[in-house]
Design a protein around this motif. Sequence first.
Motif, PDB file in Angstrom:
ATOM      1  N   GLN A 257      25.007  42.760  37.813  1.00  0.00           N
ATOM      2  CA  GLN A 257      25.923  42.831  38.944  1.00  0.00           C
ATOM      3  C   GLN A 257      27.001  41.798  38.714  1.00  0.00           C
ATOM      4  O   GLN A 257      26.706  40.623  38.481  1.00  0.00           O
ATOM      5  CB  GLN A 257      25.180  42.544  40.256  1.00  0.00           C
ATOM      6  N   SER A 264      33.477  44.365  43.033  1.00  0.00           N
ATOM      7  CA  SER A 264      32.039  44.263  42.817  1.00  0.00           C
ATOM      8  C   SER A 264      31.560  45.506  42.073  1.00  0.00           C
ATOM      9  O   SER A 264      31.809  46.630  42.513  1.00  0.00           O
ATOM     10  CB  SER A 264      31.311  44.117  44.150  1.00  0.00           C
ATOM     11  N   THR A 265      30.852  45.274  40.965  1.00  0.00           N
ATOM     12  CA  THR A 265      30.553  46.380  40.056  1.00  0.00           C
ATOM     13  C   THR A 265      29.154  46.255  39.485  1.00  0.00           C
ATOM     14  O   THR A 265      28.666  45.155  39.219  1.00  0.00           O
ATOM     15  CB  THR A 265      31.564  46.391  38.881  1.00  0.00           C
ATOM     16  N   HIS A 266      28.524  47.432  39.286  1.00  0.00           N
ATOM     17  CA  HIS A 266      27.312  47.517  38.469  1.00  0.00           C
ATOM     18  C   HIS A 266      27.755  47.659  37.015  1.00  0.00           C
ATOM     19  O   HIS A 266      28.549  48.545  36.690  1.00  0.00           O
ATOM     20  CB  HIS A 266      26.466  48.736  38.861  1.00  0.00           C
ATOM     21  N   ASP A 289      30.589  49.395  42.964  1.00  0.00           N
ATOM     22  CA  ASP A 289      29.551  49.546  43.989  1.00  0.00           C
ATOM     23  C   ASP A 289      29.933  50.587  45.028  1.00  0.00           C
ATOM     24  O   ASP A 289      29.077  51.324  45.525  1.00  0.00           O
ATOM     25  CB  ASP A 289      29.301  48.190  44.670  1.00  0.00           C
TER      26      ASP A 289
END
Length: 600
Positions: A257, A264-266, A289
């Motif tokens: 993460q 915000s990113t996976h 996300d």
Amino acid sequence: MVYIKLYKVKEKLNDIKLRNKLILSFIVVVFIPVIIVGGFLTNELRKLALVDAEQEAVANMERVKQRTLEVLKVPVYISNNLLYDQRLGQIVNTDYEDLYDVVLSYRDYNIFQSYRSIYKNEIRNIKFYTENETLLNNWQIVPVDENVENSDWYRNAKNGKGLIRWDYIEDDTSNGNKYLSLVRKIDFVEYEKSGVLVIQLNTKMFNLILSQESQPTMIVDDDNNIISSNQKDFIGNKLQNIIDSQEILAGKTGTFQGMTQDVSTHILVDSIQLDSSVNHVRIISLIADKEIGRNANMFGKMGLIVVTISVCIALLLIYYISKLLSNRLIRLSSQIGQVGNGNFNTHILIDGKDEIGQLSKQLDRMVKNIKQLLNEVYESNRQKTLLERKQSEIKFKMLASQMNPHFVFNALESIRMKAHIRGEQEIARAVKLLGKLIRNSIEVGSRNVNLISEIEVVRSYLEIQKFRHGDRLNYFIEIDPQTKQFPIPPLIIQPLVENAVIHGVEKNESGGSVYVKTLLCEKGLLVEVTDNGIGISEERQQEIFKALNEQEEKEGMRIGLRNIHQRLQLSYGKDAGLNIESKKHVGTKIYFIIPTFRRS
């Protein structure tokens, strides 16, 4: 005291109208559980949507990994071949006195061009860097200058003990563009020298693979250079300019993460590792996300809407249904229950013209339609089964009418017997040999046969040719008794004999002789086929030798000899191929040796 309170509650309930009782019961028994269950299921669906999104991303990563791996295997395969290329070693380790000699050597060596042509989608260029100052730079074989010698990738390769490295190298022939390249040191032991092989990969192939992905995906080397991506502004950039994650920048793999350009990113990271490689290439996929949660939130909203609509419809229905309680409803339920148990002979008949009466008539009509449909399906299946059986019978008759392979042999046997009865012993014997020869050709398999069995095929063939040519053809077969049970591939001698008869004896006006000889020598089984026919010129022998080693069949090539030559080499090694000795107007000898240690 408690009993009195319960009794009063009961009295109050009895005073409430039935419709209101049903509504109240619905709220207590149905509405609240529906809210609870609906909320629980909606939440679970949202979780499943999140899991599905992550699994889909992992599956996409694996697909990209496998396709990228296929591309990376090509330069590895080429480098392994060039590792043992003696011609390359001879060219780059020869001290030339004349530039003309260098040009001649370059002109005769086209392996690099061949690989580039064959694998044009996977590789862009092949270069070999050498310290031989007598060579010319033709952009494929490149003498090392000071800039190359001081470069990190060159020094790492020289110290790499022949292991593969994947480096992002600038190409001075392409306006300074960089390409992912396989870099490998090649040692020439017999010359006590070495060089560095560089195979540039085709970035367009990587871009094509990644262009099919919906999420931002990139291929990164171990120095965090973005080699390829489906986002054009990522290509050539540094990974730290895109992703803010120390774990990923340190080379770790897995799911993380992090922040990608303030979002915000996976982040999914996987590495591609190949044998004999000291470093690796990574595949990185970015999923915001909000993208992952989009489907999950949609499920949540849909669940809420469905629950709300269901409750509202139920409230309306219970309001109206509460007025329809009667014996007719019970009777209708009973009759429907019989239908549900499979009794389609039940008649659903309720008197009255209101909704229940109409429903009963519709249900009765539906039951009749279902019964009729079942009968139609049964009849259709019966007819289909009958049709398939008829078709099977036709196919069987068609198969039965086809010619049995034994018919050919029976026909030949009949011809032989007719010839024998009429005293045509020569014809009878020739037909018998022909039948035997055809049967051997059809029944031959992939397993080895004893040499004596192959000799019998040869003998049959020569007897038939003897029948055709009479005194113009003589043959002699000399078999070493120790070789009779020696296992050899089937149909390996007969084509050589056929070649001797057709190309050696038949073209000779006075005919000739064919000699077949086997001998057990020190190296193994020696098989010779010799004729005293027209022979082969030196020039023609060279053409035949060249044709025997061609990889592809070409018009005019002696495919039979080539087939035997390559079968022998594939089974017993390069030294087991055909050897030809011939003199014009003297004759030809073709022989081969099967090593003893390969016997099975």
